[in-house]
Scaffold this motif. Structure first.
Motif, mmCIF file in Angstrom:
data_model
loop_
_atom_site.group_PDB
_atom_site.id
_atom_site.type_symbol
_atom_site.label_atom_id
_atom_site.label_comp_id
_atom_site.label_asym_id
_atom_site.label_seq_id
_atom_site.Cartn_x
_atom_site.Cartn_y
_atom_site.Cartn_z
ATOM 1 N N ARG A 154 -1.679 5.421 -10.841
ATOM 2 C CA ARG A 154 -2.292 6.597 -10.225
ATOM 3 C C ARG A 154 -1.394 7.829 -10.365
ATOM 4 O O ARG A 154 -1.885 8.958 -10.419
ATOM 5 C CB ARG A 154 -2.573 6.318 -8.743
ATOM 6 N N LYS A 155 -0.105 7.608 -10.432
ATOM 7 C CA LYS A 155 0.849 8.717 -10.533
ATOM 8 C C LYS A 155 0.553 9.616 -11.716
ATOM 9 O O LYS A 155 0.769 10.834 -11.662
ATOM 10 C CB LYS A 155 2.270 8.142 -10.648
ATOM 11 N N TYR A 156 0.020 9.015 -12.800
ATOM 12 C CA TYR A 156 -0.232 9.784 -14.018
ATOM 13 C C TYR A 156 -1.726 9.980 -14.296
ATOM 14 O O TYR A 156 -2.114 10.326 -15.403
ATOM 15 C CB TYR A 156 0.434 9.095 -15.203
ATOM 16 N N GLY A 157 -2.563 9.731 -13.300
ATOM 17 C CA GLY A 157 -3.991 9.956 -13.469
ATOM 18 C C GLY A 157 -4.785 8.726 -13.832
ATOM 19 O O GLY A 157 -5.974 8.829 -14.172
ATOM 20 N N GLY A 158 -4.164 7.557 -13.782
ATOM 21 C CA GLY A 158 -4.853 6.319 -14.117
ATOM 22 C C GLY A 158 -5.700 5.803 -12.965
ATOM 23 O O GLY A 158 -5.627 6.309 -11.840
ATOM 24 N N LEU A 159 -6.499 4.772 -13.263
ATOM 25 C CA LEU A 159 -7.363 4.191 -12.239
ATOM 26 C C LEU A 159 -6.575 3.390 -11.207
ATOM 27 O O LEU A 159 -7.048 3.164 -10.100
ATOM 28 C CB LEU A 159 -8.419 3.293 -12.896
ATOM 29 N N GLY A 160 -5.385 2.933 -11.591
ATOM 30 C CA GLY A 160 -4.575 2.194 -10.632
ATOM 31 C C GLY A 160 -5.179 0.855 -10.266
ATOM 32 O O GLY A 160 -5.531 0.616 -9.111
ATOM 33 N N ILE A 161 -5.309 -0.035 -11.273
ATOM 34 C CA ILE A 161 -5.905 -1.355 -11.016
ATOM 35 C C ILE A 161 -5.022 -2.443 -11.615
ATOM 36 O O ILE A 161 -4.371 -2.236 -12.645
ATOM 37 C CB ILE A 161 -7.334 -1.470 -11.589
ATOM 38 N N PRO A 162 -4.997 -3.611 -10.997
ATOM 39 C CA PRO A 162 -4.191 -4.728 -11.518
ATOM 40 C C PRO A 162 -4.813 -5.346 -12.768
ATOM 41 O O PRO A 162 -5.968 -5.085 -13.114
ATOM 42 C CB PRO A 162 -4.159 -5.720 -10.356
ATOM 43 N N TRP A 163 -4.035 -6.213 -13.427
ATOM 44 C CA TRP A 163 -4.494 -6.872 -14.648
ATOM 45 C C TRP A 163 -5.760 -7.692 -14.417
ATOM 46 O O TRP A 163 -6.629 -7.776 -15.284
ATOM 47 C CB TRP A 163 -3.392 -7.785 -15.199
ATOM 48 N N PHE A 197 0.826 -1.216 0.000
ATOM 49 C CA PHE A 197 0.000 0.000 0.000
ATOM 50 C C PHE A 197 0.864 1.272 0.000
ATOM 51 O O PHE A 197 0.596 2.234 0.730
ATOM 52 C CB PHE A 197 -0.982 -0.012 1.189
ATOM 53 N N VAL A 198 1.875 1.226 -0.852
ATOM 54 C CA VAL A 198 2.800 2.370 -0.922
ATOM 55 C C VAL A 198 2.118 3.621 -1.484
ATOM 56 O O VAL A 198 2.467 4.741 -1.103
ATOM 57 C CB VAL A 198 4.044 2.014 -1.771
ATOM 58 N N ASP A 199 1.146 3.442 -2.385
ATOM 59 C CA ASP A 199 0.460 4.617 -2.933
ATOM 60 C C ASP A 199 -0.374 5.314 -1.856
ATOM 61 O O ASP A 199 -0.468 6.553 -1.831
ATOM 62 C CB ASP A 199 -0.441 4.224 -4.107
ATOM 63 N N ALA A 200 -0.984 4.537 -0.972
ATOM 64 C CA ALA A 200 -1.747 5.139 0.120
ATOM 65 C C ALA A 200 -0.832 5.942 1.034
ATOM 66 O O ALA A 200 -1.214 7.016 1.531
ATOM 67 C CB ALA A 200 -2.467 4.049 0.914
ATOM 68 N N ALA A 201 0.377 5.445 1.255
ATOM 69 C CA ALA A 201 1.348 6.175 2.082
ATOM 70 C C ALA A 201 1.732 7.498 1.427
ATOM 71 O O ALA A 201 1.921 8.518 2.111
ATOM 72 C CB ALA A 201 2.581 5.305 2.320
ATOM 73 N N LYS A 202 1.826 7.488 0.088
ATOM 74 C CA LYS A 202 2.157 8.737 -0.623
ATOM 75 C C LYS A 202 1.035 9.757 -0.469
ATOM 76 O O LYS A 202 1.281 10.962 -0.342
ATOM 77 C CB LYS A 202 2.415 8.433 -2.104
ATOM 78 N N TYR A 203 -0.215 9.271 -0.482
ATOM 79 C CA TYR A 203 -1.348 10.183 -0.288
ATOM 80 C C TYR A 203 -1.329 10.775 1.117
ATOM 81 O O TYR A 203 -1.531 11.987 1.313
ATOM 82 C CB TYR A 203 -2.656 9.448 -0.535
ATOM 83 N N LYS A 204 -1.036 9.950 2.111
ATOM 84 C CA LYS A 204 -0.967 10.444 3.490
ATOM 85 C C LYS A 204 0.154 11.462 3.662
ATOM 86 O O LYS A 204 0.078 12.347 4.521
ATOM 87 C CB LYS A 204 -0.763 9.263 4.438
ATOM 88 N N ALA A 205 1.166 11.328 2.802
ATOM 89 C CA ALA A 205 2.279 12.281 2.855
ATOM 90 C C ALA A 205 1.957 13.574 2.110
ATOM 91 O O ALA A 205 2.798 14.485 2.064
ATOM 92 C CB ALA A 205 3.535 11.644 2.280
ATOM 93 N N GLY A 206 0.767 13.636 1.489
ATOM 94 C CA GLY A 206 0.343 14.895 0.878
ATOM 95 C C GLY A 206 0.254 14.910 -0.633
ATOM 96 O O GLY A 206 -0.062 15.959 -1.209
ATOM 97 N N ASP A 207 0.490 13.773 -1.290
ATOM 98 C CA ASP A 207 0.427 13.745 -2.755
ATOM 99 C C ASP A 207 -0.998 13.396 -3.189
ATOM 100 O O ASP A 207 -1.435 12.247 -3.104
ATOM 101 C CB ASP A 207 1.413 12.721 -3.307
ATOM 102 N N GLU A 208 -1.738 14.388 -3.691
ATOM 103 C CA GLU A 208 -3.145 14.224 -4.039
ATOM 104 C C GLU A 208 -3.373 13.278 -5.209
ATOM 105 O O GLU A 208 -4.494 12.805 -5.411
ATOM 106 C CB GLU A 208 -3.766 15.592 -4.362
ATOM 107 N N ARG A 209 -2.340 13.005 -5.992
ATOM 108 C CA ARG A 209 -2.501 12.102 -7.126
ATOM 109 C C ARG A 209 -2.898 10.697 -6.675
ATOM 110 O O ARG A 209 -3.447 9.920 -7.454
ATOM 111 C CB ARG A 209 -1.217 12.035 -7.952
ATOM 112 N N PHE A 210 -2.647 10.364 -5.433
ATOM 113 C CA PHE A 210 -2.890 9.018 -4.927
ATOM 114 C C PHE A 210 -4.110 8.965 -4.001
ATOM 115 O O PHE A 210 -4.224 8.083 -3.155
ATOM 116 C CB PHE A 210 -1.644 8.502 -4.208
ATOM 117 N N ALA A 211 -5.036 9.890 -4.203
ATOM 118 C CA ALA A 211 -6.206 9.996 -3.319
ATOM 119 C C ALA A 211 -7.075 8.743 -3.344
ATOM 120 O O ALA A 211 -7.737 8.420 -2.358
ATOM 121 C CB ALA A 211 -7.036 11.219 -3.689
#
Length: 586
Positions: free
Chosen positions: A120-129, A34-48
């Motif tokens: 998610r970094k580039y605006g994608g849905l961020g989902i696995p295959w 859940f590294v993307d969630a950690a980035k959101y908690k750190a303030g990066d809105e791209r990972f909301a």
């Protein structure tokens, strides 16, 4: 078309989501702790939207699939017959789209349903295959043309994999936002599967800009989609004419800089323009390294492309099945619905079990993609070198499995969907041969699946080596099957065991064929046999993961499927024995 929620109205699809898929391993691989969630908690809105737990991940996936199921069944299904009738037109040098199609694409964009292939970094849905497999099957079920118009933007995931950070930052957020469609430009008038012979030339101008000259053919959505322009991802030759595969590089080109010479008049996919593109000193941006366009970048996306057509095959098969179930339950002959007539019921049941087995194989291919594709990304983020990746045992296992399963799945699911669509026309009788029912369009659209993104014959060539070498004493395919088999109770697998024995003998007999020509002629039958075995094995495995009250019915489908496979194995072994005996008698 039926107008339901296309995620919730297929019990087998929900069974896979709710019980059969091992979501923990998929979420572990994709979310990487859940590294993307950690980035959101750190303030990066791209990972909301990033989940911070397994429950959140599953809820996100389910909500997304429920949304696309509703969109497919309510926003697209009512219009597909008319869209197919109107189609796209080439007028005054431009491609004209039906306004309703453009409206649907805009709605999909506004609903955030397009960027399934971006992080998610580039605006994608961020989902696995695996989630993408569900997503694509749902959209392909409603209409392949519309699905392509909505989803073609995701072809640009090759840019995320291979482009420079500057290139990714410039283009991917705009693609994810729906500012562009995307098209892949590989084929030329004289070169289809023979990609090393491509002639389009690229001459270096300055920096990473080249000028391209040549013609590309069969370019899906190469014109963009109405007011939405396209970026084209093109292979072109940067080396000398005799440099073969190593002389090809990959480029990003804008549709505003090319000329659309015309579009194909096609049997199906009437709302998806297939363009001929002319390049005359057209500026292109180099993606990745010069000379790696085919051997690294294009080959690197093959597994994903094959999985996409596998999903299309299952979606079209599900459409054929659903429409035929409805028709045969309503069509009254001899005082009763024709679906109750034994000869009709037999075909319906075959269509159903074949579609269920295809889905098992397709989703296992998606699983293999998840368990190597994203593991490698997370290892790189932690500083792993190319040498580290090559020595990672887990990564190598799943990458090897994906390399075997994806061409087999593309071959089997595309060929099977054509057969199932044909059965659907048959059970509609004379009405199925008219344009009054959706099965006519479904059948026409099914036919391309065995051709594009590598014909069935190309998939056989890609599969046969892995099948034959994989069946040696310590071969990888044998290891995979033995590992799965070790979890099966023997009292329920007698027929499947006979299929396995028959397949092993067929491979031994195949290797005894005396000439390469004989082996090439028989390779498709061996690959088909491997697909039947793997599908039957995975189909049975699925029964071990569902509620007990659902097992009896599913086991009956599995048993009938494996009996069909056993009949195929017996016929294949008999043919091979005859060939070998005839040669020995000479």
């Amino acid at each position: 078309m039926l107008q339901n929620n296309y995620f919730n109205d297929v019990s087998d699809l929900r069974l896979h989501f709710d019980h059969i898929i091992n979501w923990k391993e998929i979420v572990d691989s994709y979310e990487g702790g859940f590294v993307d969630a950690a980035k959101y908690k750190a303030g990066d809105e791209r990972f909301a939207t990033a989940p911070s737990s397994y429950d959140e991940a599953l809820e996100y996936y389910k909500t997304l699939l429920d949304s696309v199921g509703e969109f497919a069944g309510k926003e697209i299904a009512p219009y597909v017959a008319e869209l197919d009738k109107v189609g796209v037109k080439f007028e005054n040098g431009k491609v004209a789209f039906p306004e309703k199609l453009l409206e649907i694409v805009r709605k999909a964009r506004d609903a955030g349903l397009q960027p399934t292939g971006f992080s998610r970094k580039y605006g994608g849905l961020g989902i696995p295959w695996t989630v993408r497999a569900f997503f694509s099957e749902i959209l392909y079920r409603v209409d392949a043309s519309v699905c392509i118009s909505i989803g073609c933007v995701n072809l640009a995931e090759i840019v995320e994999k291979n482009g420079s950070e500057e290139l990714k930052e410039e283009w991917l957020p705009r693609l994810a936002a729906g500012e562009f469609a995307c098209a892949m430009g590989l084929t030329e008038p004289d070169h289809g599967s023979d990609l090393p012979g491509l002639r389009t030339k690229a001459i270096h101008k300055e920096g990473n800009i080249y000028l391209l000259n040549g013609t590309k053919r069969f370019i899906t959505q190469g014109c963009g989609t109405g007011e939405i322009p396209a970026i084209l991802l093109l292979l072109a030759r940067t080396g000398n004419p005799g440099s073969g595969a190593r002389g090809l590089s990959f480029f990003l080109v804008q549709s505003k800089d090319v000329q659309v010479a015309g579009i194909e008049k096609k049997m199906g996919l009437h709302c998806s323009p297939t363009c001929e593109i002319v390049l005359e000193n057209t500026p292109g941006i180099l993606i990745g390294e010069e000379g790696h366009g085919l051997i690294k970048h294009t080959m690197g996306m093959l597994n994903g492309a094959r999985m996409g057509i596998s999903q299309q095959g299952v979606g079209i098969a599900q459409a054929a099945l659903a429409e035929t179930k409805k028709y045969t339950s309503e069509r009254i002959q001899f005082g009763k619905p024709i679906g109750t007539i034994p000869a009709v019921r037999k075909i319906l049941r075959r269509m159903e079990r074949e579609t269920m087995a295809m889905r098992c194989l397709m989703l296992e291919g998606a699983r293999a993609m998840d368990l190597y594709y994203f593991r490698g990304d997370h290892l790189k983020e932690k500083g792993a070198t190319e040498r580290d990746l090559k020595s990672d045992v887990v990564l190598k296992y799943w990458e090897k499995l994906a390399g075997i399963l994806t061409p087999i799945s593309k071959f089997y699911c595309s060929e099977s969907c054509v057969k199932i669509a044909g059965d659907a026309v048959q059970l509609h009788g004379g009405a199925g041969f008219t344009e009054d029912y959706d099965v006519s369009r479904i059948y026409r659209d099914s036919r391309i699946t065995t051709i594009y993104d590598g014909t069935s014959q190309i998939q056989v060539n890609a599969s046969i080596g892995g099948v034959v070498t994989g069946m040696t004493g310590h071969g990888f395919l044998r290891e995979y099957i033995d590992n799965e088999w070790s979890h099966f109770p023997t009292e329920e697998t007698k027929v499947l065991s006979d299929v396995w024995d028959g397949f092993q003998e067929a491979v031994v007999l195949y290797k005894e064929l005396s000439t390469s020509e004989e082996r090439e002629e028989t390779a498709d039958e061996i690959v088909w046999a491997s697909a039947r075995l793997l599908s039957g094995l995975l189909f049975y495995r699925s029964t071990l993961r569902i509620p007990e009250e659902l097992r009896a019915e599913r086991l009956s489908h599995v048993e009938e499927y494996n009996l069909d496979s056993l009949g195929y194995m017996e016929g294949l072994r008999a043919k091979l024995r005859v060939k070998i005996s005839a040669r020995q008698a000479v």
